[in-house]
Design an enzyme around this catalytic site. Sequence first.
Site, PDB file in Angstrom:
ATOM      1  N   GLU A  67     -12.778 -15.964  -4.116  1.00 17.56           N
ATOM      2  CA  GLU A  67     -13.035 -16.538  -2.806  1.00 17.56           C
ATOM      3  C   GLU A  67     -14.256 -15.831  -2.339  1.00 17.56           C
ATOM      4  O   GLU A  67     -13.912 -14.949  -1.030  1.00 17.56           O
ATOM      5  CB  GLU A  67     -11.802 -16.346  -1.935  1.00 17.56           C
TER       6      GLU A  67
ATOM      7  N   GLU B  74      -6.147 -21.876  -7.179  1.00 18.82           N
ATOM      8  CA  GLU B  74      -5.044 -21.468  -6.379  1.00 18.82           C
ATOM      9  C   GLU B  74      -4.476 -22.653  -5.438  1.00 18.82           C
ATOM     10  O   GLU B  74      -5.452 -23.433  -4.834  1.00 18.82           O
ATOM     11  CB  GLU B  74      -5.212 -20.487  -5.405  1.00 18.82           C
TER      12      GLU B  74
HETATM   13  C1  BG6 Z   1      -5.811 -16.726  -1.227  1.00 19.72           C
HETATM   14  C2  BG6 Z   1      -6.012 -15.495  -1.929  1.00 19.72           C
HETATM   15  O1  BG6 Z   1      -6.850 -16.867  -0.339  1.00 19.72           O
HETATM   16  O2  BG6 Z   1      -4.582 -17.075  -0.584  1.00 19.72           O
HETATM   17  C3  BG6 Z   1      -4.492 -14.936  -2.599  1.00 19.72           C
HETATM   18  O3  BG6 Z   1      -6.935 -15.428  -3.015  1.00 19.72           O
HETATM   19  C4  BG6 Z   1      -3.543 -15.096  -1.422  1.00 19.72           C
HETATM   20  O4  BG6 Z   1      -4.848 -13.570  -2.834  1.00 19.72           O
HETATM   21  C5  BG6 Z   1      -3.363 -16.685  -1.102  1.00 19.72           C
HETATM   22  O5  BG6 Z   1      -2.286 -14.722  -1.826  1.00 19.72           O
HETATM   23  C6  BG6 Z   1      -2.435 -16.985  -0.240  1.00 19.72           C
HETATM   24  O6  BG6 Z   1      -2.520 -16.427   1.011  1.00 19.72           O
HETATM   25  P1  BG6 Z   1      -1.143 -15.483   1.582  1.00 19.72           P
HETATM   26  O7  BG6 Z   1      -2.013 -14.632   2.980  1.00 19.72           O
HETATM   27  O8  BG6 Z   1      -0.322 -16.712   1.802  1.00 19.72           O
HETATM   28  O9  BG6 Z   1      -0.661 -14.619   0.535  1.00 19.72           O
END
Ligand code: BG6
Length: 494
Positions: free
Chosen positions: A191, A392
């Site tokens: 990201e 993701e």
């Molecule tokens: C992404 C990141 O933006 O979102 C991860 O790359 C992160 O590291 C994921 O865990 C989900 O976000 P969160 O804040 O719910 O953990």
Amino acid sequence: MKTTFPTDFLWGGATAAHQVEGGFMEDGKGMDTSDCRLTSTKYGPEQANRFMKIETRSMYEQALATEGLGDYPFRWGADEYHHWEEDVELFAEMGLKIYRLSFAWSRIFPTGEETEPNQAGLDYYRKVIGACRAHGIKIYGTMVHYSMPVNLVNKYGGWKDRHVIELFCRYAKVLLEEFHDDVEIWLPFNEVNSGVFHPYNGVGIVVDDECATWDDPFRNVKSDIYTGIHNQFVANALTVKMAHEIDPSIKVSCMIARFMPYPGTCHPENVLLALQDQQRDNFFFTDVMARGTYPGYMDRYFTENGIEVRMEDGDLDLIAAYPVDVVSFSYYFSSISATDDTWETTDGNLTAAKANPYLEKSEWGWQKDPIGLRISLNLLWDRYQKPLFIAENGLGAKDVVEEDGSIHDPYRVDYLRDHFLAMKEAIKDGVDLLGYTMWGIIDVVSSGTIQMSKRYGMIYVDCDDEGNGTFERRKKDSFEWYKKVIASNGENLA
Ligand code: BG6
């Protein structure tokens, strides 16, 4: 017309070193920036999520002075450092085709400045990767996921100093030479747009304490932030160069946190704002890394906002010469762009969002929008004509362990099913989609709210927000569901 997932579609799962590993300072590991992020249970209620995303000078210094685990959840994560064999066995049982892991820079170069890597750190990744490969699981290797050795923050102020490019390239070279035969896709930076919203995580910039009370907390450090991101663009181009010199078939990817802004109304001002939000928050980064050019709309934005991006001669030529092979992104939610400042807001990944009355939200206020994923896939494919990868996607939720130890998570299955159907539609639209790594395939500490109880996994980890628990692994219902999805290559979503 393509009608379904390609036969070699890479179904997988993702984690990040600091969120999953634990193994704090073990076997020569150095302290990294994530080790200094305080648990959310230490924040007052009025500070809510927003301030948790800002590591200020006093918090950082207090963390540096704290030895041991303290109240710093990324120091224990999901303890994969001591459970990797079990975890890989579970990934194999699920049928994963690819595991997205990240390497901890501070495990390999503890201060970031050594001339030789820490062999114990390399050995750890060799074991994990070897176990995956033995089960036929490919690797998606992220080089930097929100972490860097704290020494580079203390000495250079993070990525805003160009010297960090050289130190990163030393690290990237070691990874490429050591693991290029085992890694399917390389990602230098998770990201890469995150620095704009979270300078500490993205570019290793610690903001002064008083920033956290401003409307725009980062306004005084914007030139440093964008210079840090520019330095990452240069480091990315140099990594593509090194990778292709080793073997031209090595695939290197860029990645953004995808924001999907819809105009709040059809008023042309809102439509324009949605376009500008999309350009500044997303397309800028992929335009540079996938097309190889700085876009004119950012020149205007920088000029009109007094932002000076410090570059050197030759940087733009290098970026133009070495674009990435693959475009990856994370996708969790969509948002609204509207000039109306009184529009209701909700939370979202990395930033707050304006609320969309047509969408349901997760328990953390993230707006669920599978159609936004299909639109995103189409937009990115049309714009770059490069293979895409969803690095993701997933649902953070509170899971309940029943008395018999089972964990029923139909809400997670529903979320994923809807997104898989949207992916299938995008493939029918002609999008070239290489794969999908579900976030976090095993429960990890949440990045935004720094808590374990916001769980994404199909594998449960017995650990609470304070790090209490056995760290025992358990399969949730979604585990068996995903296994069927993978075995049927996305046909059986029931
Ligand atoms: C992404 C990141 O933006 O979102 C991860 O790359 C992160 O590291 C994921 O865990 C989900 O976000 P969160 O804040 O719910 O953990």
